[in-house]
Design a protein around this motif. Structure first.
Motif, short mmCIF file in Angstrom:
data_model
loop_
_atom_site.label_atom_id
_atom_site.label_comp_id
_atom_site.label_asym_id
_atom_site.label_seq_id
_atom_site.Cartn_x
_atom_site.Cartn_y
_atom_site.Cartn_z
N ARG A 278 0.82 -1.15 -0.09
CA ARG A 278 -0.24 0.00 -0.12
C ARG A 278 0.90 1.16 -0.10
O ARG A 278 1.79 1.38 1.08
CB ARG A 278 -0.82 -0.15 1.31
CG ARG A 278 -1.79 -0.98 1.22
CD ARG A 278 -2.58 -1.31 2.62
NE ARG A 278 -3.57 0.18 2.81
CZ ARG A 278 -4.80 0.38 2.48
NH1 ARG A 278 -5.23 -0.64 1.95
NH2 ARG A 278 -5.18 1.51 2.67
N LEU A 279 0.65 2.04 -0.84
CA LEU A 279 1.37 3.42 -0.85
C LEU A 279 1.02 4.34 0.20
O LEU A 279 1.94 5.10 0.54
CB LEU A 279 1.23 3.89 -2.16
CG LEU A 279 1.90 3.28 -3.44
CD1 LEU A 279 1.38 4.09 -4.84
CD2 LEU A 279 3.39 3.12 -3.28
N ASP A 280 -0.21 4.38 0.55
CA ASP A 280 -0.52 5.25 1.62
C ASP A 280 0.11 5.06 2.80
O ASP A 280 0.47 5.62 3.76
CB ASP A 280 -2.00 5.18 1.80
CG ASP A 280 -2.69 3.76 2.46
OD1 ASP A 280 -1.86 2.86 2.09
OD2 ASP A 280 -3.61 3.57 2.88
N GLY A 281 0.38 3.65 3.30
CA GLY A 281 1.37 3.07 4.26
C GLY A 281 2.90 3.63 4.16
O GLY A 281 3.34 4.00 5.24
N ALA A 282 3.24 3.47 2.99
CA ALA A 282 4.56 3.81 2.45
C ALA A 282 4.67 5.45 2.84
O ALA A 282 5.61 5.91 3.58
CB ALA A 282 5.22 3.76 1.26
N ALA A 283 3.72 6.15 2.56
CA ALA A 283 3.79 7.62 2.77
C ALA A 283 3.98 8.11 4.40
O ALA A 283 4.51 8.77 4.74
CB ALA A 283 2.52 8.27 2.01
N GLN A 284 2.96 7.38 5.08
CA GLN A 284 2.84 7.56 6.55
C GLN A 284 3.99 7.20 7.26
O GLN A 284 5.12 7.87 8.07
CB GLN A 284 1.65 6.55 7.00
CG GLN A 284 0.49 7.10 6.88
CD GLN A 284 -0.67 6.16 7.08
OE1 GLN A 284 -0.35 5.14 8.02
NE2 GLN A 284 -1.65 6.09 6.49
#
Length: 318
Positions: A278-284
């Protein structure tokens, strides 16, 4: 062990021999006076031992007829350590057979503890809580675990029946270099003769393991933990990311474990390459590190960073 405690346990061992013992006899064996023997006997009674006193000129003590003390003898500190260890192992996924083994072991130890100590430990276990929850553990077969452990220790080749995450099953010949427990799961890493390379296998996917003829040498400086974590970081998740973190390699290594991705020192910082679902997890994750960074790929990760920043600005303005 403190000297008085050792003598209390020595009194218990004498009484376990059966029959009755006079105060004078017990005092002589323990090297104390009769008053101290009475105190030791009272201490055993407080611990739940059925110590019976005999009155009269030749009075003394004995254990209740038919009573057989279990062979396990633990101090309070030892009992607490063992029980907490079993509970922690079950919670972390270290236990095998889905936790049934640790549960039965806990119950057995609980039954042989003195009543007073057992009640105190029950209170501890009923009120304690743990942080850092692990993912759903996957317990291996105990026989598989033990066979692989012996094979790794004695550098003995094994044959394993393995089922991949795709559901394909087959036999593999493996030189097991070491076992690793990580995040609720057991892994074995070593030379896979089928692939001709070092591979990592999850033990819960191994249906059977047996020794086969053949010895091997473990490569010099091989570290099973590093190998397993690096292998997990290379799992083909949905997105491949590359980000330059503007910090030092030493700082990045302290904050980012090998299971997350690969760190490479570059002129303007440290490049993190990883595969994520998940890219949103990487962003966080990147925002939480607190360092400036430059995204090489993918462009969609930049969109996730902008969306996260917008949400944070909105929350800060409330």
């Amino acid at each position: 062990m403190a000297r008085p405690t050792a003598r209390v346990l020595a009194l218990l061992e004498i009484l376990q021999a059966g029959g009755g013992f006079t105060l004078a006899d017990l005092a002589g064996r323990l090297g104390v006076d009769e008053r101290t023997v009475r105190r030791y006997a009272a201490h055993l009674a407080d611990l739940g031992m059925p110590v019976e006193a005999r009155r009269g000129r030749y009075g003394g003590y004995r254990l209740a007829p038919g009573y057989k003390l279990p062979p396990l003898m633990l101090t309070d500190e030892e009992a607490v350590a063992v029980m907490l260890g079993l509970v922690a192992a079950n919670r972390a996924g270290l236990a095998t057979a889905g936790g049934a083994a640790t549960e039965s072991a806990t119950a057995k130890i609980r039954r042989v503890l003195p009543a007073v100590l057992a009640r105190r430990i029950d209170s501890l276990l009923a009120t304690v809580d743990f942080t850092a929850q692990v993912r759903q553990p996957a317990s291996p077969d105990i026989e598989v675990l033990l066979v692989l452990a012996e094979a790794a220790r004695h550098q003995q080749a094994v044959s394993i029946a393995y089922t991949t995450w795709h559901g394909r099953s087959g036999e593999r010949r493996l030189d097991p270099y070491g076992l690793v427990f990580h995040a609720g799961r057991w892994y074995v890493t070593g030379h896979d003769h089928h692939r001709g390379a070092v591979r990592t296998f999850r033990l819960d996917r191994i249906g059977a393991a047996r020794p086969v003829p053949g010895r091997f040498d473990i490569p010099a400086s091989f570290d099973p933990t590093t190998q397993v974590l690096a292998g997990l970081a290379a799992v083909p998740y949905a997105h491949d990311i590359s980000v330059v973190l503007h910090t030092s390699l030493a700082q990045a290594q302290r904050r980012i474990p090998p299971s997350v991705g690969t760190l490479t020192e570059v002129p303007d910082g440290v490049r993190l390459t990883a595969r994520v679902e998940r890219l949103d997890g990487a962003a966080q994750m990147l925002a939480g590190l607190g360092w400036p960074f430059t995204i090489d790929r993918p462009d969609e990760l930049k969109d996730e960073i902008r969306a996260l920043a917008a949400r944070l600005r909105t929350d800060a303005g409330r």
